[in-house]
Design an enzyme around this catalytic site. Structure first.
Site, PDB file in Angstrom:
ATOM      1  N   HIS A 167     -50.154 -30.436  20.972  1.00  0.00           N
ATOM      2  CA  HIS A 167     -48.724 -30.567  20.319  1.00  0.00           C
ATOM      3  C   HIS A 167     -48.438 -32.137  19.974  1.00  0.00           C
ATOM      4  O   HIS A 167     -49.219 -33.014  20.868  1.00  0.00           O
ATOM      5  CB  HIS A 167     -47.865 -29.710  20.632  1.00  0.00           C
ATOM      6  CG  HIS A 167     -47.303 -29.891  22.189  1.00  0.00           C
ATOM      7  ND1 HIS A 167     -47.676 -29.431  23.026  1.00  0.00           N
ATOM      8  CD2 HIS A 167     -46.894 -31.220  22.623  1.00  0.00           C
ATOM      9  CE1 HIS A 167     -47.427 -29.794  24.169  1.00  0.00           C
ATOM     10  NE2 HIS A 167     -46.523 -31.133  23.994  1.00  0.00           N
TER      11      HIS A 167
HETATM   12  C1  T46 Z   1     -45.953 -32.332  27.026  1.00  0.00           C
HETATM   13  C2  T46 Z   1     -46.861 -31.954  27.883  1.00  0.00           C
HETATM   14  C3  T46 Z   1     -47.268 -32.948  28.833  1.00  0.00           C
HETATM   15  C4  T46 Z   1     -39.114 -24.979  28.505  1.00  0.00           C
HETATM   16  O1  T46 Z   1     -38.450 -24.046  28.160  1.00  0.00           O
HETATM   17  N1  T46 Z   1     -38.430 -26.412  28.796  1.00  0.00           N
HETATM   18  C5  T46 Z   1     -39.115 -27.414  29.008  1.00  0.00           C
HETATM   19  O2  T46 Z   1     -38.386 -28.541  29.277  1.00  0.00           O
HETATM   20  C6  T46 Z   1     -40.510 -27.457  28.863  1.00  0.00           C
HETATM   21  C7  T46 Z   1     -41.256 -28.877  28.941  1.00  0.00           C
HETATM   22  C8  T46 Z   1     -41.151 -26.336  28.427  1.00  0.00           C
HETATM   23  N2  T46 Z   1     -40.480 -25.136  28.344  1.00  0.00           N
HETATM   24  C9  T46 Z   1     -41.249 -23.841  28.077  1.00  0.00           C
HETATM   25  C10 T46 Z   1     -41.638 -23.949  26.737  1.00  0.00           C
HETATM   26  C11 T46 Z   1     -42.893 -22.655  26.812  1.00  0.00           C
HETATM   27  O3  T46 Z   1     -42.534 -21.624  26.575  1.00  0.00           O
HETATM   28  O4  T46 Z   1     -42.043 -23.829  28.906  1.00  0.00           O
HETATM   29  C12 T46 Z   1     -43.340 -23.077  28.289  1.00  0.00           C
HETATM   30  C13 T46 Z   1     -44.434 -23.884  28.229  1.00  0.00           C
HETATM   31  O5  T46 Z   1     -44.475 -25.022  27.595  1.00  0.00           O
HETATM   32  P1  T46 Z   1     -45.672 -25.708  26.679  1.00  0.00           P
HETATM   33  O6  T46 Z   1     -46.719 -24.722  26.359  1.00  0.00           O
HETATM   34  O7  T46 Z   1     -45.166 -26.668  25.714  1.00  0.00           O
HETATM   35  O8  T46 Z   1     -46.223 -26.633  28.093  1.00  0.00           O
HETATM   36  P2  T46 Z   1     -47.592 -27.719  27.849  1.00  0.00           P
HETATM   37  O9  T46 Z   1     -48.078 -27.838  29.282  1.00  0.00           O
HETATM   38  O10 T46 Z   1     -48.511 -27.506  26.843  1.00  0.00           O
HETATM   39  O11 T46 Z   1     -46.787 -29.089  27.306  1.00  0.00           O
HETATM   40  C14 T46 Z   1     -45.784 -29.730  28.036  1.00  0.00           C
HETATM   41  C15 T46 Z   1     -44.487 -30.163  27.357  1.00  0.00           C
HETATM   42  O12 T46 Z   1     -44.100 -28.845  26.656  1.00  0.00           O
HETATM   43  C16 T46 Z   1     -45.003 -30.959  26.424  1.00  0.00           C
HETATM   44  O13 T46 Z   1     -43.723 -31.772  25.999  1.00  0.00           O
HETATM   45  O14 T46 Z   1     -46.012 -33.166  26.135  1.00  0.00           O
HETATM   46  O15 T46 Z   1     -46.485 -30.782  28.762  1.00  0.00           O
END
Ligand code: T46
Length: 132
Positions: A49
């Protein structure tokens, strides 16, 4: 490419080592949110993303992973595997996180609160956003 690696100043002595991060001083934004990623496993990628407005600092506190960074024209790989090097990622950068070691621990400092509407989670949409 809107990213850079920052060599953090290490305060070390016979007791061990310490690193400090201060918003708008050692890193280029105010810190509004902190989160961490842990219990990772190899072959389970994350990211894929971009953020329209958010800036982030990412530090591998333990273990390692690869960041693929893409500005719509160029793709580069950064290996994060040291707690004294911080990866700064600016706005409008596609990121993919791959090749995690077991139990890698990533600490992330963000310039803004969590807002799912600010994510671009489709690569074609990312390219369209860049060309707006
Ligand atoms: C990024 C990389 C380095 C929340 O509810 N609050 C938060 O602050 C975050 C970061 C995530 N979430 C929820 C959203 C999803 O349901 O946690 C779940 C997993 O998030 P995501 O799939 O976006 O995780 P990554 O590891 O793919 O990405 C994360 C960050 O979202 C992103 O901003 O740059 O780490």
């Amino acid at each position: 490419m809107n990213y850079k690696l920052i060599n953090m100043k290490v305060f070390g002595d016979e007791r061990g080592k310490l690193i400090s991060i201060e918003g708008n001083r050692t890193i280029p934004f105010d810190i509004k949110r902190v989160y961490w990623i842990f219990d990772t496993v190899p072959n389970q990628d994350r990211g894929k993303h971009a953020h329209k407005n958010m800036e982030q600092i990412i530090v591998a506190m333990d273990g390692s992973c690869d960041f693929i960074l893409d500005d719509g024209k160029t793709r580069e790989k950064v290996v994060l595997n040291r707690p004294d090097i911080a990866l700064y990622i600016g706005k409008n950068m596609w990121r993919e996180m791959k090749n995690f070691s077991y139990g890698c621990k990533l600490m992330v400092l963000a310039s803004d609160y969590y807002d799912e509407s600010e994510y671009i989670r489709n690569y074609d949409d990312f390219i369209k956003e860049l060309n707006k």
